[in-house]
Each structure stands twice: as structure tokens, then as C-alpha cells.
Design a protein around this motif. Structure first.
Motif, PDB file in Angstrom:
ATOM      1  N   ASP A 299       0.831  -1.203   0.000  1.00  0.00           N
ATOM      2  CA  ASP A 299       0.000   0.000   0.000  1.00  0.00           C
ATOM      3  C   ASP A 299       0.870   1.259   0.000  1.00  0.00           C
ATOM      4  O   ASP A 299       0.585   2.221  -0.712  1.00  0.00           O
ATOM      5  N   ARG A 300       1.955   1.259   0.776  1.00  0.00           N
ATOM      6  CA  ARG A 300       2.854   2.426   0.796  1.00  0.00           C
ATOM      7  C   ARG A 300       3.505   2.637  -0.562  1.00  0.00           C
ATOM      8  O   ARG A 300       3.630   3.770  -1.027  1.00  0.00           O
ATOM      9  N   GLY A 301       3.918   1.562  -1.206  1.00  0.00           N
ATOM     10  CA  GLY A 301       4.543   1.687  -2.519  1.00  0.00           C
ATOM     11  C   GLY A 301       3.596   2.257  -3.558  1.00  0.00           C
ATOM     12  O   GLY A 301       3.974   3.099  -4.371  1.00  0.00           O
ATOM     13  N   ILE A 302       2.365   1.823  -3.535  1.00  0.00           N
ATOM     14  CA  ILE A 302       1.363   2.320  -4.495  1.00  0.00           C
ATOM     15  C   ILE A 302       0.991   3.757  -4.180  1.00  0.00           C
ATOM     16  O   ILE A 302       0.931   4.613  -5.062  1.00  0.00           O
ATOM     17  N   SER A 303       0.751   4.059  -2.906  1.00  0.00           N
ATOM     18  CA  SER A 303       0.348   5.424  -2.548  1.00  0.00           C
ATOM     19  C   SER A 303       1.488   6.411  -2.742  1.00  0.00           C
ATOM     20  O   SER A 303       1.246   7.597  -2.975  1.00  0.00           O
ATOM     21  N   ASP A 304       2.737   5.954  -2.703  1.00  0.00           N
ATOM     22  CA  ASP A 304       3.879   6.826  -2.957  1.00  0.00           C
ATOM     23  C   ASP A 304       3.844   7.377  -4.380  1.00  0.00           C
ATOM     24  O   ASP A 304       4.413   8.418  -4.663  1.00  0.00           O
ATOM     25  N   HIS A 305       3.145   6.690  -5.261  1.00  0.00           N
ATOM     26  CA  HIS A 305       2.998   7.142  -6.643  1.00  0.00           C
ATOM     27  C   HIS A 305       1.684   7.904  -6.854  1.00  0.00           C
ATOM     28  O   HIS A 305       1.254   8.110  -7.987  1.00  0.00           O
ATOM     29  N   GLY A 306       1.052   8.280  -5.757  1.00  0.00           N
ATOM     30  CA  GLY A 306      -0.168   9.077  -5.850  1.00  0.00           C
ATOM     31  C   GLY A 306      -1.397   8.275  -6.241  1.00  0.00           C
ATOM     32  O   GLY A 306      -2.370   8.826  -6.737  1.00  0.00           O
ATOM     33  N   LYS A 307      -1.367   6.978  -6.040  1.00  0.00           N
ATOM     34  CA  LYS A 307      -2.493   6.121  -6.398  1.00  0.00           C
ATOM     35  C   LYS A 307      -3.126   5.538  -5.140  1.00  0.00           C
ATOM     36  O   LYS A 307      -2.497   5.435  -4.099  1.00  0.00           O
ATOM     37  N   GLU A 308      -4.374   5.138  -5.280  1.00  0.00           N
ATOM     38  CA  GLU A 308      -5.089   4.481  -4.194  1.00  0.00           C
ATOM     39  C   GLU A 308      -5.356   3.044  -4.609  1.00  0.00           C
ATOM     40  O   GLU A 308      -5.967   2.797  -5.644  1.00  0.00           O
ATOM     41  N   ALA A 309      -4.881   2.104  -3.821  1.00  0.00           N
ATOM     42  CA  ALA A 309      -4.957   0.692  -4.191  1.00  0.00           C
ATOM     43  C   ALA A 309      -6.299   0.080  -3.817  1.00  0.00           C
ATOM     44  O   ALA A 309      -6.908   0.435  -2.807  1.00  0.00           O
ATOM     45  N   ARG A 310      -6.735  -0.833  -4.652  1.00  0.00           N
ATOM     46  CA  ARG A 310      -7.892  -1.694  -4.377  1.00  0.00           C
ATOM     47  C   ARG A 310      -7.383  -3.128  -4.447  1.00  0.00           C
ATOM     48  O   ARG A 310      -6.695  -3.498  -5.387  1.00  0.00           O
ATOM     49  N   PHE A 311      -7.689  -3.912  -3.433  1.00  0.00           N
ATOM     50  CA  PHE A 311      -7.190  -5.269  -3.312  1.00  0.00           C
ATOM     51  C   PHE A 311      -8.335  -6.272  -3.409  1.00  0.00           C
ATOM     52  O   PHE A 311      -8.831  -6.744  -2.388  1.00  0.00           O
ATOM     53  N   PRO A 312      -8.779  -6.628  -4.611  1.00  0.00           N
ATOM     54  CA  PRO A 312      -9.929  -7.532  -4.725  1.00  0.00           C
ATOM     55  C   PRO A 312      -9.665  -8.916  -4.144  1.00  0.00           C
ATOM     56  O   PRO A 312     -10.599  -9.567  -3.680  1.00  0.00           O
ATOM     57  N   PHE A 313      -8.415  -9.358  -4.114  1.00  0.00           N
ATOM     58  CA  PHE A 313      -8.131 -10.682  -3.573  1.00  0.00           C
ATOM     59  C   PHE A 313      -8.137 -10.695  -2.054  1.00  0.00           C
ATOM     60  O   PHE A 313      -7.990 -11.755  -1.446  1.00  0.00           O
ATOM     61  N   LEU A 314      -8.317  -9.538  -1.440  1.00  0.00           N
ATOM     62  CA  LEU A 314      -8.446  -9.480   0.010  1.00  0.00           C
ATOM     63  C   LEU A 314      -9.876  -9.195   0.453  1.00  0.00           C
ATOM     64  O   LEU A 314     -10.139  -9.075   1.647  1.00  0.00           O
ATOM     65  N   ASP A 315     -10.786  -9.112  -0.499  1.00  0.00           N
ATOM     66  CA  ASP A 315     -12.207  -8.974  -0.168  1.00  0.00           C
ATOM     67  C   ASP A 315     -12.635 -10.223   0.608  1.00  0.00           C
ATOM     68  O   ASP A 315     -12.263 -11.344   0.257  1.00  0.00           O
ATOM     69  N   GLU A 316     -13.395 -10.022   1.670  1.00  0.00           N
ATOM     70  CA  GLU A 316     -13.788 -11.151   2.524  1.00  0.00           C
ATOM     71  C   GLU A 316     -14.472 -12.263   1.745  1.00  0.00           C
ATOM     72  O   GLU A 316     -14.231 -13.452   1.986  1.00  0.00           O
ATOM     73  N   ASN A 317     -15.349 -11.896   0.822  1.00  0.00           N
ATOM     74  CA  ASN A 317     -16.052 -12.916   0.029  1.00  0.00           C
ATOM     75  C   ASN A 317     -15.098 -13.676  -0.885  1.00  0.00           C
ATOM     76  O   ASN A 317     -15.234 -14.890  -1.064  1.00  0.00           O
TER      77      ASN A 317
END
Length: 156
Positions: free
Chosen positions: A58-76
Motif C-alpha cells: 500500500d505504501r509503494g502504491i500510494s507513494d505514486h499518488g495512487k489508491e490501491a484496491r485489493f480484490p483478492f483481500l475482499d472477505e467474500n
């Protein structure tokens, strides 16, 4: 403003490897410890995702000004993938590098066939629009007739 915010979001596949036996070490672990050992390894890796992987990803992605979405971590998604036996998610009897995360391309093919509209090839590719607008499907193509006549004269 929404288009700016929406364009700054990234859909990632992060943590799919841990759940779908996607690392080469999973293949090696399967070969040395079998399915039971592999299942324990995957379970251990899943337990470490929040403390080990998620923070730096998350830090690596946000360092580039982006907001990450992690579909493989969705509870379902996690629940569904955990409900499947490992051999439905990966084929580790294949050579390493081939059978890992096998469920992903299979799911992509299935989704594409369900979601995409069906078109005859000539209509889906829009090739007809590249030709003369007044041509009809039953018209004979003049370019092909010329080639055919040239081939006939060469053969005779």
C-alpha cells in the motif's frame, strides 16, 4: 472531481499468489511436502498478509499518488478461495511456472464468455466498415475476383 479521483485508483492482483499457490516455492513445497504441507504453507502465508505484505504494498502504491484496491483481500473472495481445494486453484503436477494460479485464466475465459456480447467475426471486428459502404454481404469482392483470374491464367 470524480474522474480525477477514479483515475487515481489501481486494481491490483496483490496477494493472489498466496491464495492460489502462485509462487515457485509453492511448487517446490508441494513436491517435497505434498498437499498437506502446501496447505499449511498457504495458510501461514495468508495469516501474514496483513502484517508482512499489505503495509509495504500500500505504501509503494500510494507513494505514486495512487489508491490501491485489493480484490483478492475482499472477505467474500478470500472465503470462496479458501473453500476450494488447492488442486482446483492450481495444477502443481505441471512443471513449475505453468500450473500456478490456474483458476485465474480459466475464470477470465468464463467471464469473457458470459459478459461480452456475441458478434459474428466480421461484425465484431468492424471489418465491414473498412470496406466500401455500398457493398452488401452477397456481393463478390472485386479484388478477390482479380486475384482468382490471375491465378487461373498462370496455372493454364
Amino acid at each position: 472531481m470524480c474522474s480525477l479521483v477514479c483515475s487515481q485508483k489501481i486494481l491490483t492482483g496483490i496477494d493472489a499468489d498466496e491464495q492460489l499457490a502462485g509462487y515457485s516455492c509453492h511448487c517446490a513445497h508441494f513436491l517435497t511436502h505434498g498437499l498437506e504441507g502446501l496447505n499449511k504453507e498457504i495458510e501461514m502465508e495468508l495469516g501474514q498478509i496483513s502484517s508482512r505484505n499489505l503495509g509495504h504494498d500500500d505504501r509503494g502504491i500510494s507513494d505514486h499518488g495512487k489508491e490501491a484496491r485489493f480484490p483478492f483481500l475482499d472477505e467474500n473472495v478470500v472465503s470462496f478461495l479458501n473453500s476450494l481445494p488447492v488442486w482446483e486453484k492450481a495444477n502443481l503436477t505441471s512443471p513449475c511456472g505453468i500450473g500456478e494460479k490456474l483458476i485465474l485464466p480459466l475464470a477470465a475465459v468464463e467471464l469473457a464468455s458470459l459478459l461480452l456480447p456475441k458478434w459474428a467475426m466480421q461484425f465484431g471486428s468492424r471489418i465491414a466498415k473498412m470496406e466500401k459502404n455500398n457493398e452488401k454481404a452477397y456481393d463478390k469482392c472485386g479484388r478477390l475476383q482479380i486475384i482468382s483470374l490471375e491465378n487461373l491464367s498462370v496455372e493454364n
